[in-house]
Design a protein around this motif. Sequence first.
Motif, short mmCIF file in Angstrom:
data_model
loop_
_atom_site.label_atom_id
_atom_site.label_comp_id
_atom_site.label_asym_id
_atom_site.label_seq_id
_atom_site.Cartn_x
_atom_site.Cartn_y
_atom_site.Cartn_z
N MET A 37 55.24 37.95 37.49
CA MET A 37 55.29 39.40 37.54
C MET A 37 56.32 39.80 38.59
SD MET A 37 52.19 41.79 39.24
CE MET A 37 51.00 41.13 38.13
N ARG A 38 57.01 40.88 38.33
CA ARG A 38 58.00 41.41 39.27
C ARG A 38 57.30 42.37 40.24
NH1 ARG A 38 62.34 42.28 41.55
NH2 ARG A 38 63.70 44.06 41.40
N ALA A 39 57.71 42.31 41.49
CA ALA A 39 57.17 43.21 42.50
C ALA A 39 57.65 44.63 42.22
CB ALA A 39 57.60 42.77 43.90
N PRO A 40 56.81 45.65 42.46
CA PRO A 40 57.22 47.04 42.21
C PRO A 40 58.25 47.56 43.21
CG PRO A 40 55.02 46.96 43.15
CD PRO A 40 55.42 45.55 42.88
N ILE A 41 58.41 46.87 44.33
CA ILE A 41 59.41 47.22 45.34
C ILE A 41 60.02 45.93 45.87
CG2 ILE A 41 58.43 49.45 46.03
CD1 ILE A 41 57.02 48.03 48.35
N GLY A 42 61.21 46.03 46.44
CA GLY A 42 61.86 44.86 47.01
C GLY A 42 62.50 43.98 45.95
N GLU A 99 58.89 36.70 42.90
CA GLU A 99 57.64 36.80 42.15
C GLU A 99 56.59 37.55 42.96
OE1 GLU A 99 54.56 33.70 40.01
OE2 GLU A 99 55.60 33.03 41.80
N ALA A 100 55.75 38.26 42.28
CA ALA A 100 54.59 38.91 42.89
C ALA A 100 53.38 38.46 42.09
CB ALA A 100 54.72 40.42 42.85
N ARG A 101 52.29 38.15 42.80
CA ARG A 101 51.05 37.75 42.14
C ARG A 101 49.90 38.52 42.73
NH1 ARG A 101 50.35 31.62 43.03
NH2 ARG A 101 51.22 32.10 45.04
N PRO A 102 48.85 38.76 41.96
CA PRO A 102 47.68 39.39 42.57
C PRO A 102 47.21 38.55 43.76
CG PRO A 102 47.48 39.43 40.18
CD PRO A 102 48.67 38.56 40.52
N ALA A 103 47.01 39.19 44.90
CA ALA A 103 46.62 38.48 46.12
C ALA A 103 45.31 37.72 45.93
CB ALA A 103 46.53 39.46 47.29
N ILE A 104 44.43 38.23 45.08
CA ILE A 104 43.15 37.57 44.84
C ILE A 104 43.35 36.18 44.23
CG2 ILE A 104 42.76 38.59 42.55
CD1 ILE A 104 40.06 38.26 45.25
N GLU A 105 44.52 35.94 43.64
CA GLU A 105 44.86 34.63 43.08
C GLU A 105 45.56 33.74 44.10
OE1 GLU A 105 47.17 35.29 39.55
OE2 GLU A 105 45.61 36.51 38.61
N CYS A 106 45.78 34.22 45.30
CA CYS A 106 46.53 33.50 46.33
C CYS A 106 45.71 33.28 47.59
CB CYS A 106 47.80 34.28 46.68
SG CYS A 106 48.86 34.66 45.28
N LEU A 107 44.41 33.18 47.47
CA LEU A 107 43.54 33.11 48.63
C LEU A 107 43.87 31.92 49.54
CD1 LEU A 107 40.14 34.17 47.06
CD2 LEU A 107 41.82 35.58 48.26
N ASP A 108 44.40 30.84 48.96
CA ASP A 108 44.77 29.67 49.76
C ASP A 108 45.97 29.94 50.66
OD1 ASP A 108 46.22 29.84 47.30
OD2 ASP A 108 46.93 27.78 47.58
N LEU A 109 46.70 31.03 50.42
CA LEU A 109 47.87 31.38 51.23
C LEU A 109 47.56 32.44 52.28
CD1 LEU A 109 50.47 31.60 48.31
CD2 LEU A 109 50.09 29.68 49.88
N VAL A 153 41.36 51.55 43.84
CA VAL A 153 42.44 50.70 43.36
C VAL A 153 41.87 49.33 43.02
CG1 VAL A 153 44.59 49.55 44.04
CG2 VAL A 153 44.18 51.92 44.73
N PRO A 154 42.06 48.86 41.79
CA PRO A 154 41.56 47.53 41.43
C PRO A 154 42.22 46.44 42.29
CG PRO A 154 42.24 48.75 39.48
CD PRO A 154 42.69 49.54 40.67
N VAL A 155 41.46 45.42 42.64
CA VAL A 155 41.98 44.35 43.49
C VAL A 155 43.20 43.67 42.87
CG1 VAL A 155 40.48 42.48 42.63
CG2 VAL A 155 41.27 42.46 45.02
N GLU A 156 43.32 43.69 41.56
CA GLU A 156 44.47 43.07 40.89
C GLU A 156 45.78 43.80 41.19
OE1 GLU A 156 40.76 41.99 39.12
OE2 GLU A 156 41.63 44.01 39.26
N GLN A 157 45.69 45.04 41.71
CA GLN A 157 46.89 45.78 42.09
C GLN A 157 47.32 45.49 43.54
OE1 GLN A 157 46.85 49.96 41.18
NE2 GLN A 157 46.12 49.59 39.11
N VAL A 158 46.55 44.68 44.24
CA VAL A 158 46.91 44.23 45.58
C VAL A 158 47.69 42.94 45.38
CG1 VAL A 158 46.08 43.51 47.84
CG2 VAL A 158 44.83 45.26 46.54
N LEU A 159 49.00 42.99 45.63
CA LEU A 159 49.89 41.89 45.29
C LEU A 159 50.33 41.10 46.51
CD1 LEU A 159 52.19 43.91 42.86
CD2 LEU A 159 50.17 42.54 42.28
N PHE A 160 50.58 39.81 46.31
CA PHE A 160 51.11 38.94 47.35
C PHE A 160 52.52 38.54 46.96
CE2 PHE A 160 52.12 34.71 48.96
CZ PHE A 160 51.89 34.87 50.31
#
Length: 184
Positions: free
Chosen positions: A1-6, A10-20, A36-43
Amino acid sequence: MRAPIGTFDEARPAIECLDLLPAPVGAALRAWSGPVPVEQVLFVDSDPEKADTAVFVAAYGADLEQASANCVVIAGKRGGETALAAALVPATTRVDVNGVVRRLLGARKASFAPMEQAVEASGMEYGGITPIGLPAGWPLLVDAAAVELPWALIGSGHRRGKIILPGKALGSLPGVTVVEGLGR
């Protein structure tokens, strides 16, 4: 997924990146609630050597200057007691620690918490502190201008990586008080 800014690869939902992410940030994402759904919080991954705002903007996109917000830990003192709080303001401003923050905390004196205290108490790295996952009971003061951003870039809890989320999500974090003119 592309980040909405910058200009991130790559941008990924932060909930999928807990190990980082540090443990407190991961726990907050797992318990996420609000408009705001947690899936909109991006890493987005980033070079930790480029974590400071000016360098970060030069490396990852000029549009990030107006979209970035910095979170700092404040120590408020009154009657021999020290209490910690956090403040989040647009990166183009500075926190009004001895005016607005001091009054809102009911402190006689307020200052930036020493680095070691901020790191130990938050469980996050200095230069990456985020308003997501702060200790329970900490007041969180957020400048209204940050809440109004379509997308905000904030720390991830580590110097490596950032979180991008709709600004309105900042207004629903635990312990938050949205304040006009918190940053100058």
